[in-house]
Design a protein around this motif. Sequence first.
Motif, PDB file in Angstrom:
ATOM      1  N   HIS A 190       0.828  -1.217   0.000  1.00  0.00           N
ATOM      2  CA  HIS A 190       0.000   0.000   0.000  1.00  0.00           C
ATOM      3  C   HIS A 190       0.859   1.261   0.000  1.00  0.00           C
ATOM      4  O   HIS A 190       0.467   2.280  -0.561  1.00  0.00           O
ATOM      5  N   GLU A 193       2.138   1.571  -3.605  1.00  0.00           N
ATOM      6  CA  GLU A 193       1.039   2.081  -4.432  1.00  0.00           C
ATOM      7  C   GLU A 193       0.841   3.576  -4.212  1.00  0.00           C
ATOM      8  O   GLU A 193       0.637   4.328  -5.163  1.00  0.00           O
ATOM      9  N   GLU A 245       0.945   6.524  -7.058  1.00  0.00           N
ATOM     10  CA  GLU A 245      -0.207   7.394  -7.306  1.00  0.00           C
ATOM     11  C   GLU A 245       0.152   8.868  -7.108  1.00  0.00           C
ATOM     12  O   GLU A 245      -0.328   9.725  -7.847  1.00  0.00           O
ATOM     13  N   VAL A 291      -2.697   1.044 -10.830  1.00  0.00           N
ATOM     14  CA  VAL A 291      -1.764   0.258 -10.025  1.00  0.00           C
ATOM     15  C   VAL A 291      -2.460  -1.029  -9.605  1.00  0.00           C
ATOM     16  O   VAL A 291      -3.590  -0.990  -9.097  1.00  0.00           O
TER      17      VAL A 291
END
Length: 134
Positions: free
Chosen positions: A66, A69, A73, A85
Motif C-alpha cells: 500500500h 502504491e 499514485e 496500479v
Amino acid sequence: MAYDYVLFPGRHHLLTRFQAAYLERAVAVGVADTTGAQADCRGAQVIFAVTSADHGTTRRNPLPAHRREAQIERYAALSGMDCLVFPIADVPATERFAEYLISSIAVQEGPELTPENAVVACSTPAVIALFQAL
C-alpha cells in the motif's frame, strides 16, 4: 504499432528519476523497443504491476504494497500521467510469470493486456524473455 498500455512490472520500492523520465517520454513521444523499432505509446495508460505485494516489511520487500502504491499514485498525480496500479501476489520463479501477471491484472478488473495493445517496460532480461515467449 500504437499501444494503449505500457505495462511496468516490478516491486517498485521507489520510482527513480530515470524510470519517471522514461515513462513520461514513452507516453509523450514513444520509445524504441528491443528490436530498435519505434513503439508508439503516445497517450498510453501506464499499468504499474506491484509484484510481491503480499510480502511487505521483509528484507526483500521493506515497504508494504500500500505504501508502494501510494508513492506511484502521488507521482502520477504530480506528473499528470494516466496510470493504474495493481498489486500482484508473490509467486516462486516460474516460466509462466508473464501469463500470471497479466491474468492477475485481469482478475482485478484491469484491462486485458495483449501484444496488440500493450508494450512492456522492463529492464530485467529474464522477465523480458518471459514476455517475449508469451
